[in-house]
Motif scaffolding. Structure first.
Motif, PDB file in Angstrom:
ATOM      1  N   ARG A 223       0.817  -1.208   0.000  1.00 54.85           N
ATOM      2  CA  ARG A 223       0.000   0.000   0.000  1.00 54.85           C
ATOM      3  C   ARG A 223       0.853   1.262   0.000  1.00 54.85           C
ATOM      4  O   ARG A 223       0.528   2.243  -0.677  1.00 54.85           O
ATOM      5  N   GLU A 224       1.964   1.218   0.736  1.00 49.39           N
ATOM      6  CA  GLU A 224       2.806   2.421   0.838  1.00 49.39           C
ATOM      7  C   GLU A 224       3.577   2.704  -0.443  1.00 49.39           C
ATOM      8  O   GLU A 224       4.194   3.769  -0.590  1.00 49.39           O
ATOM      9  N   ARG A 225       3.509   1.809  -1.426  1.00 51.18           N
ATOM     10  CA  ARG A 225       4.242   1.988  -2.687  1.00 51.18           C
ATOM     11  C   ARG A 225       3.315   2.243  -3.872  1.00 51.18           C
ATOM     12  O   ARG A 225       3.745   2.153  -5.023  1.00 51.18           O
ATOM     13  N   ARG A 226       2.077   2.569  -3.611  1.00 51.54           N
ATOM     14  CA  ARG A 226       1.139   2.702  -4.733  1.00 51.54           C
ATOM     15  C   ARG A 226       1.517   3.826  -5.683  1.00 51.54           C
ATOM     16  O   ARG A 226       1.211   3.747  -6.871  1.00 51.54           O
ATOM     17  N   GLN A 227       2.174   4.869  -5.205  1.00 48.33           N
ATOM     18  CA  GLN A 227       2.604   5.937  -6.105  1.00 48.33           C
ATOM     19  C   GLN A 227       3.717   5.487  -7.050  1.00 48.33           C
ATOM     20  O   GLN A 227       4.046   6.188  -8.003  1.00 48.33           O
ATOM     21  N   ASP A 228       4.284   4.313  -6.782  1.00 47.94           N
ATOM     22  CA  ASP A 228       5.297   3.763  -7.689  1.00 47.94           C
ATOM     23  C   ASP A 228       4.671   3.078  -8.901  1.00 47.94           C
ATOM     24  O   ASP A 228       5.384   2.693  -9.827  1.00 47.94           O
ATOM     25  N   LEU A 229       3.353   2.909  -8.877  1.00 51.16           N
ATOM     26  CA  LEU A 229       2.622   2.387 -10.030  1.00 51.16           C
ATOM     27  C   LEU A 229       2.107   3.572 -10.838  1.00 51.16           C
ATOM     28  O   LEU A 229       1.399   4.430 -10.311  1.00 51.16           O
ATOM     29  N   VAL A 230       2.459   3.610 -12.119  1.00 49.41           N
ATOM     30  CA  VAL A 230       2.102   4.743 -12.971  1.00 49.41           C
ATOM     31  C   VAL A 230       1.328   4.227 -14.183  1.00 49.41           C
ATOM     32  O   VAL A 230       1.862   3.444 -14.985  1.00 49.41           O
ATOM     33  N   LEU A 231       0.092   4.642 -14.312  1.00 57.15           N
ATOM     34  CA  LEU A 231      -0.737   4.271 -15.456  1.00 57.15           C
ATOM     35  C   LEU A 231      -0.685   5.401 -16.479  1.00 57.15           C
ATOM     36  O   LEU A 231      -1.029   6.542 -16.174  1.00 57.15           O
ATOM     37  N   LEU A 232      -0.243   5.074 -17.692  1.00 58.58           N
ATOM     38  CA  LEU A 232      -0.116   6.083 -18.754  1.00 58.58           C
ATOM     39  C   LEU A 232      -1.463   6.196 -19.474  1.00 58.58           C
ATOM     40  O   LEU A 232      -1.807   5.358 -20.315  1.00 58.58           O
ATOM     41  N   THR A 233      -2.208   7.215 -19.147  1.00 55.13           N
ATOM     42  CA  THR A 233      -3.589   7.320 -19.615  1.00 55.13           C
ATOM     43  C   THR A 233      -3.704   7.657 -21.094  1.00 55.13           C
ATOM     44  O   THR A 233      -4.759   7.421 -21.700  1.00 55.13           O
ATOM     45  N   ASP A 234      -2.648   8.204 -21.697  1.00 54.55           N
ATOM     46  CA  ASP A 234      -2.711   8.505 -23.131  1.00 54.55           C
ATOM     47  C   ASP A 234      -2.241   7.325 -23.973  1.00 54.55           C
ATOM     48  O   ASP A 234      -2.165   7.427 -25.196  1.00 54.55           O
ATOM     49  N   CYS A 235      -1.975   6.197 -23.309  1.00 55.75           N
ATOM     50  CA  CYS A 235      -1.498   5.000 -24.007  1.00 55.75           C
ATOM     51  C   CYS A 235      -2.412   3.805 -23.772  1.00 55.75           C
ATOM     52  O   CYS A 235      -2.007   2.654 -23.986  1.00 55.75           O
ATOM     53  N   SER A 236      -3.636   4.058 -23.334  1.00 57.08           N
ATOM     54  CA  SER A 236      -4.603   2.993 -23.069  1.00 57.08           C
ATOM     55  C   SER A 236      -5.996   3.502 -23.408  1.00 57.08           C
ATOM     56  O   SER A 236      -6.342   4.638 -23.060  1.00 57.08           O
ATOM     57  N   HIS A 237      -6.803   2.661 -24.042  1.00 56.93           N
ATOM     58  CA  HIS A 237      -8.122   3.079 -24.512  1.00 56.93           C
ATOM     59  C   HIS A 237      -9.115   1.945 -24.302  1.00 56.93           C
ATOM     60  O   HIS A 237      -8.730   0.779 -24.199  1.00 56.93           O
ATOM     61  N   SER A 238     -10.383   2.292 -24.254  1.00 58.19           N
ATOM     62  CA  SER A 238     -11.421   1.311 -23.950  1.00 58.19           C
ATOM     63  C   SER A 238     -12.028   0.698 -25.210  1.00 58.19           C
ATOM     64  O   SER A 238     -12.100   1.346 -26.267  1.00 58.19           O
ATOM     65  N   VAL A 239     -12.477  -0.542 -25.072  1.00 58.86           N
ATOM     66  CA  VAL A 239     -13.224  -1.205 -26.134  1.00 58.86           C
ATOM     67  C   VAL A 239     -14.516  -0.427 -26.380  1.00 58.86           C
ATOM     68  O   VAL A 239     -15.169   0.018 -25.431  1.00 58.86           O
ATOM     69  N   PRO A 240     -14.893  -0.209 -27.637  1.00 57.33           N
ATOM     70  CA  PRO A 240     -16.147   0.506 -27.913  1.00 57.33           C
ATOM     71  C   PRO A 240     -17.331  -0.133 -27.196  1.00 57.33           C
ATOM     72  O   PRO A 240     -17.488  -1.362 -27.200  1.00 57.33           O
ATOM     73  N   GLY A 241     -18.133   0.703 -26.569  1.00 60.73           N
ATOM     74  CA  GLY A 241     -19.262   0.205 -25.798  1.00 60.73           C
ATOM     75  C   GLY A 241     -18.948  -0.025 -24.337  1.00 60.73           C
ATOM     76  O   GLY A 241     -19.849  -0.227 -23.518  1.00 60.73           O
ATOM     77  N   PHE A 242     -17.653   0.025 -23.993  1.00 60.92           N
ATOM     78  CA  PHE A 242     -17.226  -0.190 -22.608  1.00 60.92           C
ATOM     79  C   PHE A 242     -16.486   1.034 -22.061  1.00 60.92           C
ATOM     80  O   PHE A 242     -15.706   0.928 -21.116  1.00 60.92           O
ATOM     81  N   GLU A 243     -16.758   2.196 -22.657  1.00 57.62           N
ATOM     82  CA  GLU A 243     -16.070   3.416 -22.223  1.00 57.62           C
ATOM     83  C   GLU A 243     -16.379   3.759 -20.764  1.00 57.62           C
ATOM     84  O   GLU A 243     -15.495   4.228 -20.034  1.00 57.62           O
ATOM     85  N   ALA A 244     -17.613   3.521 -20.345  1.00 52.05           N
ATOM     86  CA  ALA A 244     -17.976   3.827 -18.958  1.00 52.05           C
ATOM     87  C   ALA A 244     -17.162   2.971 -17.986  1.00 52.05           C
ATOM     88  O   ALA A 244     -16.744   3.468 -16.921  1.00 52.05           O
ATOM     89  N   GLN A 245     -16.925   1.718 -18.351  1.00 48.54           N
ATOM     90  CA  GLN A 245     -16.113   0.859 -17.492  1.00 48.54           C
ATOM     91  C   GLN A 245     -14.683   1.377 -17.409  1.00 48.54           C
ATOM     92  O   GLN A 245     -14.053   1.335 -16.347  1.00 48.54           O
TER      93      GLN A 245
END
Length: 267
Positions: A223-245
């Motif tokens: 838990r104390e290392r969660r800031q070490d996980l970085v999700l690149l939001t401009d490099c991941s996209h949703s399947v059409p129809g599942f954008e809300a998820q």
């Protein structure tokens, strides 16, 4: 931290998920996102000390592909059909091989009990050995360039080979198959990921394989290392129809303390 271990986990950067002609399951924005990943790999160069790439790897016969199912008249389900446990129990959707009925019903019931997904019938995709299974050409070139320049191997991780269960997450199948060790939690991969000082995560699709992988990883990440996980939001996209998820997943990660960033940020 001059010798910090910066790792990249790249999820399913494959042609069949790209918005390209001929792709089986195109995700809008995937090509541009993967080109950003390629640029990131080239920009970081020697700072990247490990790169791991997951590959969705299927054959035509799979519980989430159309051929395994039929309606009362023998017709297959259309892609994106959702099959519930009630559909299977009532006979609305039947396994093409009657011997698979009991197993398939138990699977769909277990999937629904898990609460993450219902069974979706996808177009046949990422068939092993075909064009769709391959890595997008710009990413492929960047990975090979990084390997040559740094004298390192990219670790490729196949998932989805078991025809009886879905395998969105890089860490485990959605429903474990006791007869297949490849479906259980991959403790070795988790340990390798945890060895990073900073772990960058990118790939396709945000709503499914990226979401499942990060949710599973959080169960084992300190838990104390969660800031070490970085999700690149401009490099991941949703399947059409599942954008809300996909949007719900981003909110969930933000609330959990995961760092959301873009590929041009400094790490």
């Amino acid at each position: 931290m001059p010798h910090a271990k910066l790792h990249l986990l790249l999820i399913d950067p494959q042609n069949d998920f790209c918005d390209l002609p001929g792709a089986a399951l195109p995700v809008p924005g995937a090509v541009a996102g993967l080109q950003r990943v390629a640029a990131l790999i080239e920009r970081l160069g020697a700072r990247l000390t490990a790169v791991r790439v997951t590959l969705d790897s299927h054959q035509p016969l799979h519980i989430a592909h159309p051929h395994g199912w039929q309606d009362a008249r023998g017709g297959p389900p259309a892609p994106f059909t959702q099959i519930s446990a009630d559909d299977v129990a009532s006979g609305r959707w039947q396994t093409r091989d009657p011997a698979e009925h009991t197993r398939a019903l138990a699977y769909v019931q277990a999937l629904e009990a898990g609460g993450r997904y219902r069974l979706v019938i996808w177009p046949e995709h990422c068939l092993v050995g075909g064009w769709g299974h391959g890595v997008h050409q710009d990413v492929h070139q960047a990975l090979n360039g990084w390997g040559r320049q740094q004298g390192r191997l990219v670790e490729f991780i196949a998932k989805g080979g078991n025809p009886h269960t879905e395998h969105y997450s890089a860490l485990r199948a959605e429903v474990l198959d006791p007869a297949d060790p490849g479906t259980v939690v991959d403790a070795g991969l988790i340990a390798r990921l945890q060895s990073a000082d900073t772990l960058l995560v990118a790939g396709e699709a945000l709503s499914h394989c990226v979401a499942s992988t990060l949710r599973d990883l959080l169960e084992y990440w300190p838990r104390e290392r969660r800031q070490d996980l970085v999700l690149l939001t401009d490099c991941s996209h949703s399947v059409p129809g599942f954008e809300a998820q996909g949007e719900a997943f981003l909110a969930e990660m933000r609330a959990a303390g995961i760092r959301l960033a873009i590929s041009t940020d400094e790490f």
